[in-house]
Design an enzyme around this catalytic site. Structure first.
Site, PDB file in Angstrom:
ATOM      1  N   ARG A 163     -29.505   0.389  -0.720  1.00 20.62           N
ATOM      2  CA  ARG A 163     -28.591   0.610  -1.911  1.00 20.62           C
ATOM      3  C   ARG A 163     -29.508   0.576  -3.109  1.00 20.62           C
ATOM      4  NH1 ARG A 163     -26.265   0.733   2.003  1.00 20.62           N
ATOM      5  NH2 ARG A 163     -24.411  -0.009   2.462  1.00 20.62           N
ATOM      6  N   SER A 237     -17.917  -2.133  -3.275  1.00 26.00           N
ATOM      7  CA  SER A 237     -18.462  -3.423  -3.098  1.00 26.00           C
ATOM      8  C   SER A 237     -19.121  -3.882  -4.537  1.00 26.00           C
ATOM      9  CB  SER A 237     -19.696  -3.447  -2.061  1.00 26.00           C
ATOM     10  OG  SER A 237     -19.146  -3.004  -0.846  1.00 26.00           O
ATOM     11  N   GLU A 339     -23.910  -4.755  -7.760  1.00 28.41           N
ATOM     12  CA  GLU A 339     -24.144  -3.562  -7.299  1.00 28.41           C
ATOM     13  C   GLU A 339     -23.933  -2.461  -8.385  1.00 28.41           C
ATOM     14  OE1 GLU A 339     -23.583  -1.799  -3.206  1.00 28.41           O
ATOM     15  OE2 GLU A 339     -22.367  -0.475  -4.473  1.00 28.41           O
TER      16      GLU A 339
HETATM   17  P1  FAD Z   1     -21.542   7.147 -11.160  1.00 29.84           P
HETATM   18  O1  FAD Z   1     -20.734   5.760 -10.675  1.00 29.84           O
HETATM   19  O2  FAD Z   1     -21.106   7.980 -12.250  1.00 29.84           O
HETATM   20  O3  FAD Z   1     -23.005   6.857 -11.375  1.00 29.84           O
HETATM   21  C1  FAD Z   1     -23.856   5.819 -10.663  1.00 29.84           C
HETATM   22  C2  FAD Z   1     -25.232   5.941 -10.893  1.00 29.84           C
HETATM   23  O4  FAD Z   1     -26.000   7.188 -10.784  1.00 29.84           O
HETATM   24  C3  FAD Z   1     -25.256   5.857 -12.511  1.00 29.84           C
HETATM   25  O5  FAD Z   1     -26.468   4.828 -12.810  1.00 29.84           O
HETATM   26  C4  FAD Z   1     -25.394   7.091 -13.253  1.00 29.84           C
HETATM   27  O6  FAD Z   1     -26.149   7.165 -14.366  1.00 29.84           O
HETATM   28  C5  FAD Z   1     -26.232   7.742 -11.985  1.00 29.84           C
HETATM   29  N1  FAD Z   1     -25.905   9.132 -11.825  1.00 29.84           N
HETATM   30  C6  FAD Z   1     -24.903   9.975 -11.436  1.00 29.84           C
HETATM   31  N2  FAD Z   1     -24.871  10.962 -11.378  1.00 29.84           N
HETATM   32  C7  FAD Z   1     -26.237  11.424 -11.410  1.00 29.84           C
HETATM   33  C8  FAD Z   1     -27.083  12.464 -11.581  1.00 29.84           C
HETATM   34  N3  FAD Z   1     -26.603  13.709 -11.419  1.00 29.84           N
HETATM   35  N4  FAD Z   1     -28.338  12.525 -11.993  1.00 29.84           N
HETATM   36  C9  FAD Z   1     -28.978  11.094 -12.228  1.00 29.84           C
HETATM   37  N5  FAD Z   1     -28.321  10.096 -12.124  1.00 29.84           N
HETATM   38  C10 FAD Z   1     -26.888  10.161 -11.844  1.00 29.84           C
HETATM   39  N6  FAD Z   1     -21.024   3.028  -2.091  1.00 29.84           N
HETATM   40  C11 FAD Z   1     -21.975   3.168  -1.012  1.00 29.84           C
HETATM   41  O7  FAD Z   1     -23.056   3.180  -0.960  1.00 29.84           O
HETATM   42  N7  FAD Z   1     -21.268   2.845   0.152  1.00 29.84           N
HETATM   43  C12 FAD Z   1     -20.005   3.120   0.300  1.00 29.84           C
HETATM   44  O8  FAD Z   1     -19.292   3.098   1.282  1.00 29.84           O
HETATM   45  C13 FAD Z   1     -19.006   2.886  -1.082  1.00 29.84           C
HETATM   46  N8  FAD Z   1     -17.820   2.890  -0.946  1.00 29.84           N
HETATM   47  C14 FAD Z   1     -17.003   2.681  -2.022  1.00 29.84           C
HETATM   48  C15 FAD Z   1     -15.719   2.645  -2.028  1.00 29.84           C
HETATM   49  C16 FAD Z   1     -14.716   2.752  -3.230  1.00 29.84           C
HETATM   50  C17 FAD Z   1     -13.472   2.622  -3.120  1.00 29.84           C
HETATM   51  C18 FAD Z   1     -15.803   2.817  -4.529  1.00 29.84           C
HETATM   52  C19 FAD Z   1     -14.648   2.861  -5.745  1.00 29.84           C
HETATM   53  C20 FAD Z   1     -17.029   2.789  -4.572  1.00 29.84           C
HETATM   54  C21 FAD Z   1     -17.508   2.726  -3.437  1.00 29.84           C
HETATM   55  N9  FAD Z   1     -19.169   3.025  -3.313  1.00 29.84           N
HETATM   56  C22 FAD Z   1     -19.728   2.957  -2.143  1.00 29.84           C
HETATM   57  C23 FAD Z   1     -19.946   3.288  -4.596  1.00 29.84           C
HETATM   58  C24 FAD Z   1     -20.001   4.543  -5.195  1.00 29.84           C
HETATM   59  O9  FAD Z   1     -18.947   5.346  -4.628  1.00 29.84           O
HETATM   60  C25 FAD Z   1     -21.320   5.229  -4.982  1.00 29.84           C
HETATM   61  O10 FAD Z   1     -22.521   4.483  -5.490  1.00 29.84           O
HETATM   62  C26 FAD Z   1     -21.257   6.639  -5.398  1.00 29.84           C
HETATM   63  O11 FAD Z   1     -22.452   7.370  -4.872  1.00 29.84           O
HETATM   64  C27 FAD Z   1     -21.342   6.725  -6.951  1.00 29.84           C
HETATM   65  O12 FAD Z   1     -20.838   8.115  -7.291  1.00 29.84           O
HETATM   66  P2  FAD Z   1     -20.452   8.697  -8.731  1.00 29.84           P
HETATM   67  O13 FAD Z   1     -20.643  10.064  -8.750  1.00 29.84           O
HETATM   68  O14 FAD Z   1     -19.208   8.110  -8.960  1.00 29.84           O
HETATM   69  O15 FAD Z   1     -21.619   7.945  -9.693  1.00 29.84           O
HETATM   70  P1  NAP Z   2     -17.546  -4.809   7.187  1.00 35.15           P
HETATM   71  O1  NAP Z   2     -17.397  -3.876   8.334  1.00 35.15           O
HETATM   72  O2  NAP Z   2     -16.308  -5.901   6.792  1.00 35.15           O
HETATM   73  O3  NAP Z   2     -18.986  -5.544   7.317  1.00 35.15           O
HETATM   74  C1  NAP Z   2     -19.170  -6.606   6.437  1.00 35.15           C
HETATM   75  C2  NAP Z   2     -20.554  -6.407   6.184  1.00 35.15           C
HETATM   76  O4  NAP Z   2     -21.349  -6.625   7.346  1.00 35.15           O
HETATM   77  C3  NAP Z   2     -20.877  -4.920   5.616  1.00 35.15           C
HETATM   78  O5  NAP Z   2     -21.143  -4.996   4.078  1.00 35.15           O
HETATM   79  C4  NAP Z   2     -22.196  -4.518   6.533  1.00 35.15           C
HETATM   80  O6  NAP Z   2     -23.443  -4.434   5.739  1.00 35.15           O
HETATM   81  C5  NAP Z   2     -22.526  -5.740   7.468  1.00 35.15           C
HETATM   82  N1  NAP Z   2     -22.308  -5.221   8.844  1.00 35.15           N
HETATM   83  C6  NAP Z   2     -21.240  -5.115   9.575  1.00 35.15           C
HETATM   84  N2  NAP Z   2     -21.632  -4.631  10.826  1.00 35.15           N
HETATM   85  C7  NAP Z   2     -22.890  -4.538  10.853  1.00 35.15           C
HETATM   86  C8  NAP Z   2     -24.040  -4.044  11.857  1.00 35.15           C
HETATM   87  N3  NAP Z   2     -23.432  -3.722  13.069  1.00 35.15           N
HETATM   88  N4  NAP Z   2     -25.126  -4.023  11.627  1.00 35.15           N
HETATM   89  C9  NAP Z   2     -25.436  -4.372  10.271  1.00 35.15           C
HETATM   90  N5  NAP Z   2     -24.610  -4.770   9.198  1.00 35.15           N
HETATM   91  C10 NAP Z   2     -23.554  -4.999   9.514  1.00 35.15           C
HETATM   92  O7  NAP Z   2     -17.611  -3.820   5.806  1.00 35.15           O
HETATM   93  P2  NAP Z   2     -16.702  -3.141   4.768  1.00 35.15           P
HETATM   94  O8  NAP Z   2     -16.445  -3.859   3.669  1.00 35.15           O
HETATM   95  O9  NAP Z   2     -15.249  -2.765   5.727  1.00 35.15           O
HETATM   96  O10 NAP Z   2     -17.343  -1.646   4.681  1.00 35.15           O
HETATM   97  C11 NAP Z   2     -17.607  -0.763   5.620  1.00 35.15           C
HETATM   98  C12 NAP Z   2     -18.828  -0.200   5.294  1.00 35.15           C
HETATM   99  O11 NAP Z   2     -18.739   0.758   4.162  1.00 35.15           O
HETATM  100  C13 NAP Z   2     -20.147  -1.010   5.213  1.00 35.15           C
HETATM  101  O12 NAP Z   2     -21.249  -0.366   5.712  1.00 35.15           O
HETATM  102  C14 NAP Z   2     -20.209  -0.940   3.626  1.00 35.15           C
HETATM  103  O13 NAP Z   2     -21.696  -1.212   3.187  1.00 35.15           O
HETATM  104  C15 NAP Z   2     -19.853   0.230   3.149  1.00 35.15           C
HETATM  105  N6  NAP Z   2     -18.936   0.097   1.953  1.00 35.15           N
HETATM  106  C16 NAP Z   2     -19.881   0.216   0.687  1.00 35.15           C
HETATM  107  C17 NAP Z   2     -19.128  -0.134  -0.527  1.00 35.15           C
HETATM  108  C18 NAP Z   2     -19.821  -0.075  -1.863  1.00 35.15           C
HETATM  109  O14 NAP Z   2     -19.484   0.182  -2.597  1.00 35.15           O
HETATM  110  N7  NAP Z   2     -21.299   0.027  -1.643  1.00 35.15           N
HETATM  111  C19 NAP Z   2     -17.621  -0.229  -0.650  1.00 35.15           C
HETATM  112  C20 NAP Z   2     -17.158  -0.252   0.601  1.00 35.15           C
HETATM  113  C21 NAP Z   2     -17.536   0.051   2.060  1.00 35.15           C
HETATM  114  P3  NAP Z   2     -23.770  -2.957   5.110  1.00 35.15           P
HETATM  115  O15 NAP Z   2     -22.839  -3.131   3.899  1.00 35.15           O
HETATM  116  O16 NAP Z   2     -25.161  -3.150   4.565  1.00 35.15           O
HETATM  117  O17 NAP Z   2     -23.328  -1.736   5.821  1.00 35.15           O
END
Ligand code: FAD
Ligand code: NAP
Length: 344
Positions: A163, A237, A339
Site C-alpha cells: 500500500r 480501509s 491509509e
Molecule cells: P484519490 O483518492 O483521488 O487520490 C489518492 C491519492 O492519489 C492522492 O494522494 C492523490 O493526490 C493521488 N493521485 C490521484 N490521481 C493521481 C494522478 N493521476 N497522479 C498523481 N497522483 C494522483 N484500496 C485498495 O488498495 N484496495 C481495495 O480493495 C480498496 N477498496 C476500497 C473500497 C472502498 C469502498 C473505498 C471507498 C476505497 C477503497 N480503496 C481500496 C481505496 C481507494 O479506492 C484506492 O486507493 C484508489 O486507488 C484511490 O483512487 P482515487 O482515484 O479515488 O484517488
Molecule cells: P478480509 O477478507 O476480512 O481479511 C482481513 C484482512 O486479513 C485483510 O486486510 C487481508 O490483508 C488479510 N488477509 C485475509 N486473508 C489473507 C491471506 N490469505 N493472506 C494474507 N492476508 C490475508 O478483508 P476485507 O476487508 O473483506 O477486504 C478484502 C480485500 O480487499 C483485502 O485484500 C483488502 O486489502 C481489500 N480492501 C482494501 C481496502 C482499502 O481501502 N485498502 C478496502 C476494502 C477492501 P490485505 O488487506 O493485506 O489483503
C-alpha cells in the site's frame, strides 16, 4: 480548460466531506495539463492532484490549484504470445479498466470494484485478495510540476511496497501521473488463495472458471461486506494492516491466542520473520466496531472501514482516528498507520 475559483469538492470525495478548493481545473490532454502547471507557476499556486477522491481526507479549504485528469484512452502498445502491453490513461475509472482488461490479458480480476481512477492505482499500489497492481505495471508516464516535462518511470523506479510507492514519498505533490503501461499475461491463472475466493478452486481446477466469473465473485463478496460510498460515505480501509515481528506476535498470542495473522516474510534489515496482523480485528477488540462517535464511526460489518454521516468534517475523522490509534497502542502495543491521505 477553465480554472474555476472556490470550487466545491463535497461531491468529489467518497467520505462526503465539505471542502472547497481555491482553484480547480480538469484536463483532457497532455498539453492542457502542461498549460495548467505553467499557469499555477505564474499565479504562485501550489498544485495537488485529485482522482476519484476515494482515498483522501479533504480539509475544509484547500489552497492552490487542484487538477484532475479527464483523459480516457486505452492503447494496445504491443502483444507477444505470452503478454499484452496496454497504455491506460489516468482518468479512466479503475473498475471499468478491470472489466476491459480481460480482453487483453489477466491478473487484475481480484482488483475489481475498487473505487477510483487508473492514475491513482499506483499511488498506494492498490491491492485486494492477494493481488497488488504493481505486479502488472511496466511503466508510468508522468508530468513533473517543476519543469512540466513528460517523464517515464520503470516499475523499479516506482518503489512499490505494501500500500505504498514513490508517489506517496519522493514524488508526493511533485508530479501528475498521466498514463500507466500494464503488462498482462494472456493466460488466465486465477489467484484464489484468500478464503472468500477459495470456493472457486474446484471450478478453476476443472478449467470451468473464466475471468468474468471471477470478477463477478469478487464484486459479490465486496458488495456483501463493504459499504458502497454512494449509500454510506467512507474511504475504504482506514488503517493499514500492521506488520510486526515474530517475537512481538508470540508475546501477543499469549494473551490473544486467536489474533489473525499472515506470514509477511523477512525484512532485509533483520533476520526475524514478520507477520501482517488484521487491523480490523484489533479495532473490533477495542470495541469500536459498529459504534458511532458523533458523525463518524467504524462500519458494522468491517471495523477497518470508517464511515461518515452528512456534515462530518476532517476534524471528526481525525479525532476518532486518534482515539483508535491510542486504544490499539494501549491494548496491543501496535502503532496503526492511517491509509487515506490528508488533502489540504
Ligand atoms: P484519490 O483518492 O483521488 O487520490 C489518492 C491519492 O492519489 C492522492 O494522494 C492523490 O493526490 C493521488 N493521485 C490521484 N490521481 C493521481 C494522478 N493521476 N497522479 C498523481 N497522483 C494522483 N484500496 C485498495 O488498495 N484496495 C481495495 O480493495 C480498496 N477498496 C476500497 C473500497 C472502498 C469502498 C473505498 C471507498 C476505497 C477503497 N480503496 C481500496 C481505496 C481507494 O479506492 C484506492 O486507493 C484508489 O486507488 C484511490 O483512487 P482515487 O482515484 O479515488 O484517488
Ligand atoms: P478480509 O477478507 O476480512 O481479511 C482481513 C484482512 O486479513 C485483510 O486486510 C487481508 O490483508 C488479510 N488477509 C485475509 N486473508 C489473507 C491471506 N490469505 N493472506 C494474507 N492476508 C490475508 O478483508 P476485507 O476487508 O473483506 O477486504 C478484502 C480485500 O480487499 C483485502 O485484500 C483488502 O486489502 C481489500 N480492501 C482494501 C481496502 C482499502 O481501502 N485498502 C478496502 C476494502 C477492501 P490485505 O488487506 O493485506 O489483503
Amino acid at each position: 480548460m477553465n480554472l474555476i475559483k472556490n470550487y466545491d469538492l463535497t461531491q468529489s470525495n467518497t467520505l462526503g466531506l465539505a471542502s472547497k478548493a481555491e482553484c480547480f481545473a480538469a484536463f483532457s490532454s497532455i498539453e492542457q495539463c502542461q498549460a495548467l502547471i505553467l499557469a499555477a507557476h505564474n499565479q504562485g499556486l501550489k498544485l495537488k492532484v485529485l482522482g476519484g477522491g476515494s482515498n483522501l481526507i479533504l480539509a475544509p479549504k484547500i489552497s492552490g490549484l487542484v487538477i484532475q485528469s479527464d483523459m480516457q484512452d486505452f492503447t494496445l502498445h504491443k502483444q507477444s504470445d505470452e503478454f499484452s502491453w496496454v497504455w491506460v490513461d489516468a482518468g479512466v475509472n479503475w473498475h471499468n479498466w478491470v472489466n476491459k482488461s480481460i480482453e487483453f490479458g489477466h491478473g487484475l480480476e481480484n482488483l475489481a470494484l475498487i473505487p477510483g481512477t487508473v492514475g491513482a492505482a499506483p499511488v498506494q499500489n492498490i491491492g485486494a485478495y492477494g493481488v497488488e497492481v504493481a505486479e502488472f505495471i511496466e511503466q508510468i508516464e508522468l508530468i513533473d510540476f517543476k519543469e512540466a516535462h513528460i517523464q517515464t518511470l520503470s516499475n523499479e523506479d516506482c518503489q512499490f511496497a505494501y500500500r505504498d510507492s514513490a508517489f506517496k514519498q519522493n514524488f508526493k505533490d511533485k508530479a501528475v501521473i498521466t498514463r500507466v503501461l500494464f503488462k498482462l499475461p494472456r493466460a488466465f491463472k486465477p489467484k484464489l488463495d484468500y478464503a472468500p475466493l477459495s470456493e472457486l478452486k474446484p471450478q478453476a481446477e476443472a478449467r470451468e472458471l473464466n475471468a468474468q466469473a471471477l470478477i463477478a465473485k469478487v464484486c459479490e463478496i465486496r458488495n456483501s461486506k463493504l459499504p458502497d460510498p454512494k449509500h454510506i460515505a467512507n474511504a475504504g480501509s482506514f488503517f493499514k494492516n500492521p506488520i510486526i515481528s515474530s517475537s512481538q506476535l508470540e508475546a501477543l498470542k499469549e494473551q490473544y491466542p486467536n489474533i489473525p495473522h499472515y506470514s509477511y516474510g523477512h525484512y532485509a534489515s533483520d533476520d526475524e520473520q514478520h507477520f501482517k496482523v488484521a487491523a480490523g480485528w484489533l479495532i473490533e477488540q477495542c470495541g469500536f466496531k459498529g459504534k458511532w462517535h458523533g458523525k463518524v464511526g467504524m462500519y458494522e460489518k468491517q471495523a477497518l472501514v470508517m464511515v461518515a454521516r452528512q456534515g462530518a468534517a476532517a476534524q471528526d475523522i481525525q479525532s476518532l482516528s486518534q482515539k483508535i490509534i491510542s486504544q490499539v497502542q494501549q491494548s496491543f502495543q501496535i502503532q496503526l498507520e492511517v491509509e487515506p491521505q490528508l488533502f489540504n
